[in-house]
Design an enzyme around this catalytic site. Structure first.
Site, PDB file in Angstrom:
ATOM      1  N   HIS A 350       7.933  16.658 -17.478  1.00  0.00           N
ATOM      2  CA  HIS A 350       7.796  17.052 -16.080  1.00  0.00           C
ATOM      3  C   HIS A 350       6.542  17.894 -15.849  1.00  0.00           C
ATOM      4  O   HIS A 350       6.033  17.945 -14.724  1.00  0.00           O
ATOM      5  CB  HIS A 350       9.041  17.821 -15.624  1.00  0.00           C
ATOM      6  CG  HIS A 350       9.359  17.616 -14.178  1.00  0.00           C
ATOM      7  ND1 HIS A 350       9.803  16.410 -13.673  1.00  0.00           N
ATOM      8  CD2 HIS A 350       9.265  18.441 -13.100  1.00  0.00           C
ATOM      9  CE1 HIS A 350       9.990  16.511 -12.377  1.00  0.00           C
ATOM     10  NE2 HIS A 350       9.666  17.738 -12.002  1.00  0.00           N
ATOM     11  N   ARG A 353       3.874  15.727 -14.578  1.00  0.00           N
ATOM     12  CA  ARG A 353       4.002  15.459 -13.137  1.00  0.00           C
ATOM     13  C   ARG A 353       3.346  16.587 -12.342  1.00  0.00           C
ATOM     14  O   ARG A 353       2.645  16.336 -11.358  1.00  0.00           O
ATOM     15  CB  ARG A 353       5.482  15.321 -12.781  1.00  0.00           C
ATOM     16  CG  ARG A 353       5.779  15.043 -11.308  1.00  0.00           C
ATOM     17  CD  ARG A 353       7.273  14.748 -11.156  1.00  0.00           C
ATOM     18  NE  ARG A 353       7.722  14.719  -9.783  1.00  0.00           N
ATOM     19  CZ  ARG A 353       7.662  13.662  -8.977  1.00  0.00           C
ATOM     20  NH1 ARG A 353       7.117  12.537  -9.434  1.00  0.00           N
ATOM     21  NH2 ARG A 353       8.121  13.697  -7.745  1.00  0.00           N
ATOM     22  N   TYR A 385       3.199  23.290  -4.254  1.00  0.00           N
ATOM     23  CA  TYR A 385       1.914  23.125  -4.927  1.00  0.00           C
ATOM     24  C   TYR A 385       0.794  23.845  -4.186  1.00  0.00           C
ATOM     25  O   TYR A 385      -0.291  24.032  -4.740  1.00  0.00           O
ATOM     26  CB  TYR A 385       1.583  21.641  -5.084  1.00  0.00           C
ATOM     27  CG  TYR A 385       2.499  20.969  -6.064  1.00  0.00           C
ATOM     28  CD1 TYR A 385       2.376  21.190  -7.426  1.00  0.00           C
ATOM     29  CD2 TYR A 385       3.530  20.140  -5.625  1.00  0.00           C
ATOM     30  CE1 TYR A 385       3.243  20.595  -8.334  1.00  0.00           C
ATOM     31  CE2 TYR A 385       4.399  19.537  -6.523  1.00  0.00           C
ATOM     32  CZ  TYR A 385       4.254  19.770  -7.872  1.00  0.00           C
ATOM     33  OH  TYR A 385       5.114  19.195  -8.765  1.00  0.00           O
TER      34      TYR A 385
END
Length: 405
Positions: A350, A353, A385
């Site tokens: 992950h 990602r 993000y």
């Protein structure tokens, strides 16, 4: 509030078990199975009948050993439901009562709660599109709830007070994250009960949400240098190295989840158009552009790495026999092993990602486009993000008051 109307498909059974399909359905109805659950059992019966017909066998050939062979076959084909002997018990019990099973005692009947959970499991997989792992976790929590409130499988006596009390008891015993998972499973169970007509009203709203600590840490990806080291640790002279290189590059460039990489099938790759179809959460199917370097890595693996004796059409398969498709756990383990070889410690899939998202953000991509690539359902999920773009956030920071220590 009236009961919701659900459309239940008509299941037709062909082959040697076809004459007994009516008996099985009548028995299931008489024992309280809902139409939706009866259809799920009949689909399993149709599959078993096709398996017998392909081997020129009849119902009288269903010995214990033969049933075990069928269960192994069903699991090998990728099915997760009706793979245990207990789940096949209602159908086998009817066949045994008709004298069709060879010299074996009729299987014991399962409890009403087990019948309800079988239907719930099928609902989660086929209607909600949950993975086998998530389905098992939800069913386990639903079983624990039923053991305390509806051991007989009857949900009509449930009240909002009882549902809220169950959440409060859970919150006093485990962490906030575990309670949130319990609430998600309980809500799914209550919605299923309402949809299947087992509860007159939707009680899922009585399972109160539980708040925990908000995420305080930044999304943690890996740097470009670490990504190069991760890819460089794969020995592309060997089949395993070519596979791991293609897996890691796919994760880094497309930002897929480990389970999505594991679920990729050969027909998902459109080489002429340069596109890849990704199956995500909730049975989503999304079309993404296939980057050239990813396509070259995958093609190299397919030509000189993927075993010719692969047992399914998954793109990435196990190196050692049996050559079945990688699972999500297998993808995670491949990335972790590469991280250790590269001297980076354990790197989880992950994080790659997160790396894909932060790389797009650094290249100037807006959050809306990043959310589309990552296939987020809510903009709020992508918004985390924004916290890693320190340069953009610097303009929003207010100056420190002068003269204050």
């Amino acid at each position: 509030m009236g009961k919701p109307k659900t459309k239940v498909e008509i299941v037709r059974v062909s082959g040697p078990l076809a004459p007994y399909a009516g008996e099985v359905e009548s028995d299931l109805a008489g024992r309280g199975y809902t139409p939706w659950t009866r259809a799920a059992h009949l689909r399993a019966m149709a599959h078993l009948s096709e398996w017998l017909q392909a081997r020129q066998l009849g119902a009288a050939d269903l010995s214990r050993q033969r049933i075990e062979q069928y269960r192994e076959h069903r699991r090998g084909r990728g099915y997760t439901g009706f793979c245990s002997r207990r789940s096949l018990t209602p159908m086998l019990g009817v066949l045994a009562s008709l004298g069709l099973l060879p010299d074996e005692e009729p299987p014991a009947l399962v409890s009403p709660a087990d019948l309800l959970l079988d239907g719930f499991s099928s609902y989660l997989r086929e209607e909600r599109g949950l993975t086998a792992c998530t389905t098992q976790a939800y069913v386990a929590r639903a079983r624990r709830f039923l053991a305390e409130h509806s051991d007989d499988g009857d949900l009509r006596g449930l009240t909002p007070v009882a549902v809220s009390a169950a959440v409060l008891r859970e919150s006093a015993a485990v962490s906030a994250g575990s309670v949130q998972y319990f609430v998600a499973a309980l809500r799914a169970l209550l919605r299923y009960g309402h949809v299947a007509g087992l509860i007159d009203a939707d009680l899922s709203g009585a399972a109160l949400p539980v708040t925990g600590r908000r995420r305080s840490s930044l999304p943690e990806g890996i740097s470009p240098a670490e990504a190069r080291a991760l890819l460089g640790s794969c020995d592309r002279r060997r089949a395993a190295g070519r596979r791991d290189y293609a897996v890691i590059l796919t994760l880094l460039r497309l930002g897929l989840r480990s389970g999505e990489v594991a679920a990729l099938r050969l027909e998902d790759l459109d080489w002429r158009r340069g596109q890849i179809t990704v199956g995500g959460k909730g049975n989503r199917r999304d079309l993404l552009p296939l980057p050239v370097e990813v396509g070259q890595a995958v093609a190299g693996y397919l030509r000189a790495g993927r075993p010719a004796a692969a047992l399914d059409r998954c793109v990435f398969v196990r190196v050692k026999a049996p050559h079945r498709g990688l699972t999500g756990t297998g993808v995670t383990q491949a990335v972790a092993a590469a991280g250790r070889r590269a001297g980076l410690g354990t790197v989880y899939a992950h994080r790659l990602r997160h790396s894909a998202a932060t790389a797009m953000l650094a290249a100037g991509a807006p959050l809306t486009e990043i959310g589309q690539v990552l296939r987020h359902r809510r903009p709020l999920t992508t918004a985390i993000y924004a916290t890693v773009d320190t340069e953009a956030l610097r303009a929003l920071a207010r100056p420190w008051p002068s003269g204050v220590a």
